[in-house]
Enzyme design. Sequence first.
Site, PDB file in Angstrom:
ATOM      1  N   SER A   1       0.852  -1.161   0.141  1.00  0.00           N
ATOM      2  CA  SER A   1       0.076  -0.031   0.124  1.00  0.00           C
ATOM      3  C   SER A   1       0.660   1.119   0.107  1.00  0.00           C
ATOM      4  O   SER A   1       2.041   1.226   0.327  1.00  0.00           O
ATOM      5  CB  SER A   1      -1.035  -0.153   1.278  1.00  0.00           C
ATOM      6  OG  SER A   1      -1.602   1.242   1.495  1.00  0.00           O
TER       7      SER A   1
ATOM      8  N   TYR B   1      -2.798  -0.726  10.191  1.00  0.00           N
ATOM      9  CA  TYR B   1      -2.754  -0.639   8.749  1.00  0.00           C
ATOM     10  C   TYR B   1      -1.386  -0.173   8.281  1.00  0.00           C
ATOM     11  O   TYR B   1      -0.806  -0.951   7.421  1.00  0.00           O
ATOM     12  CB  TYR B   1      -3.888  -0.035   8.262  1.00  0.00           C
ATOM     13  CG  TYR B   1      -4.266  -0.157   6.647  1.00  0.00           C
ATOM     14  CD1 TYR B   1      -4.785  -1.148   6.283  1.00  0.00           C
ATOM     15  CD2 TYR B   1      -3.493   0.828   5.748  1.00  0.00           C
ATOM     16  CE1 TYR B   1      -4.993  -1.628   4.937  1.00  0.00           C
ATOM     17  CE2 TYR B   1      -3.882   0.423   4.293  1.00  0.00           C
ATOM     18  CZ  TYR B   1      -4.467  -0.893   3.931  1.00  0.00           C
ATOM     19  OH  TYR B   1      -4.595  -1.166   2.635  1.00  0.00           O
TER      20      TYR B   1
END
Length: 261
Positions: free
Chosen positions: A152, A165
């Site tokens: 990501s 995350y």
Amino acid sequence: MSYEINDFSMDFFSLKGKNAIVTGGNSGLGQAFALALAKAGANIFAFAFVDDDGSTQKMIEDCGVKYYFMQGDLTEDGMCDKIADKCVEVYGKIDILVNCAGICKIADVLDFGRAEWDPMIAINLTGAFDLSHAVAKYMIPQKSGKIINICSLFSFLGGLGSPAYAAMKAGLMGLTKAYADELGKYGICVNGIAPGYFQTKMTAGTGSANDEKYIKIKDHIPADRWGERQDLMGTTVYLASQASNYVNGTVVVVDGGYLVR
């Protein structure tokens, strides 16, 4: 495998006869990764926590390849070995693994505790580690394979609203590099894809094109738009194919230029 430059052809991008495991492969970005591999000729073994409604199967089989779906909890003890074993039982071998399954919990820092942290790390990071480990047991003897971890932008950035995350995605990038270092000598390439901002269920909270946060993010992207799932498909095929046989330990950012600003 060595070859002369005149030997190169577009066939190097073909995945005909290859078999791919894609976690989270029946929805969202995972579905796009699975379809990209199928369009290039790979048979698909999709694993997901949510049951399959048949739409992904039709999409995949319309490409003229095989599709198998397995439902389960990636964090269940021994599940990753079961996935790898079942894929070999169904297709005979494993050539490609795409670690895409993941969840994201959002909360202010003081409201984000172990109850939020633990399941994210278990699914998104430990799950990718366990399945890569299980698949490597088959790839090492055959001296070939491609593992693609879905990282990501937050592999590189802070994680406002979700420290787990950001930590998990940074950890996944580290795992990619560590496994690339370990497995490269066996002809196995381990790389990552870092999507930028894409319209998925996970980002649904951002709202529509009229949402203030949506617009703010879009204005930060040189491409002047959020990503569409098809924007990731070419990168997936490349990293899964023979064309990327000397690419190892790399995280390819697909973000419309977000990180350059």
